[in-house]
Design a protein around this motif. Structure first.
Motif, PDB file in Angstrom:
ATOM      1  N   ASN A 181       0.946  -1.224   0.024  1.00 29.32           N
ATOM      2  CA  ASN A 181      -0.164  -0.353  -0.317  1.00 29.32           C
ATOM      3  C   ASN A 181       0.606   1.107  -0.043  1.00 29.32           C
ATOM      4  O   ASN A 181       0.534   2.140  -0.232  1.00 29.32           O
ATOM      5  CB  ASN A 181      -1.242   0.029   1.551  1.00 29.32           C
ATOM      6  CG  ASN A 181      -1.584  -1.287   0.792  1.00 29.32           C
ATOM      7  OD1 ASN A 181      -2.411  -1.429   0.476  1.00 29.32           O
ATOM      8  ND2 ASN A 181      -1.886  -1.794   2.341  1.00 29.32           N
ATOM      9  N   LYS A 217       3.118   7.570  -2.706  1.00 29.57           N
ATOM     10  CA  LYS A 217       1.491   6.744  -2.788  1.00 29.57           C
ATOM     11  C   LYS A 217       1.596   5.684  -1.776  1.00 29.57           C
ATOM     12  O   LYS A 217       2.207   4.686  -1.553  1.00 29.57           O
ATOM     13  CB  LYS A 217       2.531   6.066  -3.853  1.00 29.57           C
ATOM     14  CG  LYS A 217       0.725   4.858  -4.392  1.00 29.57           C
ATOM     15  CD  LYS A 217       0.930   4.184  -6.112  1.00 29.57           C
ATOM     16  CE  LYS A 217      -0.518   3.740  -5.768  1.00 29.57           C
ATOM     17  NZ  LYS A 217      -0.019   2.004  -6.670  1.00 29.57           N
ATOM     18  N   ASN A 261      -1.752   3.885  -0.309  1.00 25.10           N
ATOM     19  CA  ASN A 261      -3.282   3.062  -1.595  1.00 25.10           C
ATOM     20  C   ASN A 261      -3.278   4.023  -2.318  1.00 25.10           C
ATOM     21  O   ASN A 261      -2.263   3.621  -3.205  1.00 25.10           O
ATOM     22  CB  ASN A 261      -4.778   3.411   0.212  1.00 25.10           C
ATOM     23  CG  ASN A 261      -3.873   2.700   0.937  1.00 25.10           C
ATOM     24  OD1 ASN A 261      -3.456   1.448   1.425  1.00 25.10           O
ATOM     25  ND2 ASN A 261      -4.780   3.570   2.082  1.00 25.10           N
ATOM     26  N   LYS A 262      -4.328   4.497  -3.181  1.00 25.53           N
ATOM     27  CA  LYS A 262      -4.237   5.348  -4.169  1.00 25.53           C
ATOM     28  C   LYS A 262      -3.997   6.969  -4.340  1.00 25.53           C
ATOM     29  O   LYS A 262      -4.067   7.043  -5.145  1.00 25.53           O
ATOM     30  CB  LYS A 262      -5.790   4.223  -4.588  1.00 25.53           C
ATOM     31  CG  LYS A 262      -5.195   3.159  -4.532  1.00 25.53           C
ATOM     32  CD  LYS A 262      -6.886   3.066  -5.869  1.00 25.53           C
ATOM     33  CE  LYS A 262      -6.616   0.692  -5.936  1.00 25.53           C
ATOM     34  NZ  LYS A 262      -7.378   0.860  -6.096  1.00 25.53           N
ATOM     35  N   GLU A 263      -3.031   7.232  -3.102  1.00 29.10           N
ATOM     36  CA  GLU A 263      -3.366   8.961  -3.611  1.00 29.10           C
ATOM     37  C   GLU A 263      -2.255   9.082  -3.794  1.00 29.10           C
ATOM     38  O   GLU A 263      -0.848   8.192  -2.889  1.00 29.10           O
ATOM     39  CB  GLU A 263      -4.241   9.405  -1.784  1.00 29.10           C
ATOM     40  CG  GLU A 263      -5.324   9.367  -2.002  1.00 29.10           C
ATOM     41  CD  GLU A 263      -6.019   9.472  -0.576  1.00 29.10           C
ATOM     42  OE1 GLU A 263      -5.318  10.307   0.076  1.00 29.10           O
ATOM     43  OE2 GLU A 263      -7.018   9.756  -0.124  1.00 29.10           O
ATOM     44  N   ILE A 265       1.135   5.559 -14.112  1.00 30.25           N
ATOM     45  CA  ILE A 265       0.169   5.681 -14.137  1.00 30.25           C
ATOM     46  C   ILE A 265      -0.813   5.318 -14.742  1.00 30.25           C
ATOM     47  O   ILE A 265      -1.756   4.908 -14.989  1.00 30.25           O
ATOM     48  CB  ILE A 265      -0.608   6.774 -12.783  1.00 30.25           C
ATOM     49  CG1 ILE A 265       0.373   7.326 -11.488  1.00 30.25           C
ATOM     50  CG2 ILE A 265      -2.121   7.097 -13.195  1.00 30.25           C
ATOM     51  CD1 ILE A 265      -0.563   9.010 -11.542  1.00 30.25           C
TER      52      ILE A 265
END
Length: 90
Positions: A30, A61, A63-65, A89
């Motif tokens: 993650n 990064k 998680n997805k942020e 990305i």
């Protein structure tokens, strides 16, 4: 670049290469850190004469942020972000 500088570059076949390079380190599934470096090379008469590698930022990064973290008093650079997004990305 003025005419004198262009003439010198032509005579000694001086080539300047500037690019942004990335290196990633996965902390866990993650969390990943992406380091961005500005690499500047000078090539004269077909031989590498100097290289400068300067850390620009790291992008964290979680998680997805993604979080931009500047290094060496660098400002936010949209071109670096575009290159990062195309490479990691897209």
């Amino acid at each position: 670049m003025d005419n004198f500088e262009k003439a010198i570059n032509d005579i000694f076949e001086i080539e300047n290469i500037d690019e942004i390079l990335f290196k990633s380190i996965e902390i866990n599934p993650n969390k990943t850190i992406y380091f961005a470096f500005r690499e500047s090379q000078k090539i004269m008469l077909g031989k590498l004469t100097s290289v400068d590698l300067k850390p620009v930022c790291f992008i964290l990064k979680i998680n997805k942020e993604y979080y931009w973290c500047p290094l060496n008093d660098e400002e936010f650079d949209e071109e670096t972000v575009k290159k990062f997004a195309l490479k990691f990305i897209s």
